[in-house]
Design a protein around this motif. Structure first.
Motif, PDB file in Angstrom:
ATOM      1  N   GLU A   1       0.910  -0.966   0.008  1.00 15.12           N
ATOM      2  CA  GLU A   1      -0.171   0.140  -0.076  1.00 15.12           C
ATOM      3  C   GLU A   1       0.846   1.132  -0.014  1.00 15.12           C
ATOM      4  N   LEU A   2       1.826   1.023   1.049  1.00 13.95           N
ATOM      5  CA  LEU A   2       2.700   2.452   0.963  1.00 13.95           C
ATOM      6  C   LEU A   2       3.629   2.510  -0.487  1.00 13.95           C
ATOM      7  N   LEU A   3       3.725   1.550  -1.271  1.00 12.97           N
ATOM      8  CA  LEU A   3       4.576   1.802  -2.430  1.00 12.97           C
ATOM      9  C   LEU A   3       3.593   2.081  -3.296  1.00 12.97           C
ATOM     10  N   GLY A   4       2.403   1.863  -3.201  1.00 13.04           N
ATOM     11  CA  GLY A   4       1.081   2.256  -4.201  1.00 13.04           C
ATOM     12  C   GLY A   4       1.071   3.897  -3.956  1.00 13.04           C
ATOM     13  N   TRP A   5       1.269   4.366  -2.772  1.00 16.11           N
ATOM     14  CA  TRP A   5       1.142   5.720  -2.591  1.00 16.11           C
ATOM     15  C   TRP A   5       2.340   6.508  -2.900  1.00 16.11           C
ATOM     16  N   VAL A   6       3.203   5.987  -2.948  1.00 22.97           N
ATOM     17  CA  VAL A   6       4.677   6.668  -3.233  1.00 22.97           C
ATOM     18  C   VAL A   6       5.040   6.556  -4.810  1.00 22.97           C
ATOM     19  N   SER A   7       4.269   5.734  -5.479  1.00 21.55           N
ATOM     20  CA  SER A   7       4.310   5.904  -6.993  1.00 21.55           C
ATOM     21  C   SER A   7       3.369   6.726  -7.618  1.00 21.55           C
ATOM     22  N   LYS A   8       2.564   7.365  -6.894  1.00 17.04           N
ATOM     23  CA  LYS A   8       1.298   8.269  -7.355  1.00 17.04           C
ATOM     24  C   LYS A   8       2.175   9.624  -7.718  1.00 17.04           C
ATOM     25  N   SER A   9       3.168   9.961  -7.277  1.00 20.22           N
ATOM     26  CA  SER A   9       3.746  11.286  -7.657  1.00 20.22           C
ATOM     27  C   SER A   9       5.397  11.141  -7.828  1.00 20.22           C
ATOM     28  N   ASP A  10       5.897  11.945  -8.640  1.00 19.01           N
ATOM     29  CA  ASP A  10       7.439  11.828  -8.700  1.00 19.01           C
ATOM     30  C   ASP A  10       8.260  12.475  -7.567  1.00 19.01           C
ATOM     31  N   SER A  11       7.493  13.261  -6.694  1.00 16.49           N
ATOM     32  CA  SER A  11       8.049  13.854  -5.572  1.00 16.49           C
ATOM     33  C   SER A  11       7.638  13.258  -4.247  1.00 16.49           C
ATOM     34  N   ARG A  12       7.412  11.998  -4.396  1.00 19.53           N
ATOM     35  CA  ARG A  12       7.182  11.258  -3.126  1.00 19.53           C
ATOM     36  C   ARG A  12       8.397  10.257  -2.856  1.00 19.53           C
ATOM     37  N   TYR A  13       8.984  10.002  -1.559  1.00 16.72           N
ATOM     38  CA  TYR A  13       9.692   9.164  -1.495  1.00 16.72           C
ATOM     39  C   TYR A  13       9.517   8.767   0.017  1.00 16.72           C
ATOM     40  N   ILE A  14      10.125   7.354   0.378  1.00 20.12           N
ATOM     41  CA  ILE A  14      10.334   6.702   1.470  1.00 20.12           C
ATOM     42  C   ILE A  14      11.552   6.446   2.088  1.00 20.12           C
ATOM     43  N   ILE A  15      11.772   6.879   3.370  1.00 19.03           N
ATOM     44  CA  ILE A  15      13.205   6.541   3.896  1.00 19.03           C
ATOM     45  C   ILE A  15      12.632   5.288   4.799  1.00 19.03           C
ATOM     46  N   GLU A  16      13.297   4.226   4.500  1.00 18.12           N
ATOM     47  CA  GLU A  16      13.134   3.091   5.225  1.00 18.12           C
ATOM     48  C   GLU A  16      14.149   2.854   6.162  1.00 18.12           C
ATOM     49  N   ASP A  17      13.889   2.973   7.559  1.00 17.80           N
ATOM     50  CA  ASP A  17      14.921   2.647   8.675  1.00 17.80           C
ATOM     51  C   ASP A  17      14.563   1.352   9.087  1.00 17.80           C
ATOM     52  N   ASP A  18      15.548   0.435   8.713  1.00 17.59           N
ATOM     53  CA  ASP A  18      15.070  -1.046   9.001  1.00 17.59           C
ATOM     54  C   ASP A  18      15.692  -1.416  10.395  1.00 17.59           C
ATOM     55  N   TYR A  19      15.038  -0.962  11.410  1.00 21.46           N
ATOM     56  CA  TYR A  19      15.386  -1.018  12.786  1.00 21.46           C
ATOM     57  C   TYR A  19      15.004  -2.348  13.179  1.00 21.46           C
TER      58      TYR A  19
END
Length: 84
Positions: free
Chosen positions: A25-43
């Motif tokens: 779902e988050l990857l779907g959200w980020v794909s809807k705009s060129d200006s969206r990014y996710i920083i994944e902190d794999d704690y």
């Protein structure tokens, strides 16, 4: 620019692991705009006690919109760490 910083392998304060369906779902959200990014902190991703490991967001991201930081929060001093 929209940026989301998250720790899908260890939700604070419960320690819950984000399910694979929510990650997609988050990857779907980020794909809807060129200006969206996710920083994944794999704690704490390396400390899975049962079941198969869940893939990181970065490993299933085909658009290269996820910036992967492995256990970044552990490298900061305790006085710098921030929790929302």
């Amino acid at each position: 620019m929209d940026v989301v910083h998250l720790s899908p392998s260890h939700h604070f304060p419960t320690g819950i692991v984000m399910p694979i369906s929510r990650r997609y779902e988050l990857l779907g959200w980020v794909s809807k705009s060129d200006s969206r990014y996710i920083i994944e902190d794999d704690y704490d991703s390396e400390f899975r006690l049962s079941g198969q490991p869940i893939p990181t967001l970065q490993s299933i991201d085909v658009l290269e919109k996820v910036i992967y930081i492995n256990t970044f929060t552990k490298t900061l001093s305790s006085t710098v760490r921030i929790s929302l």
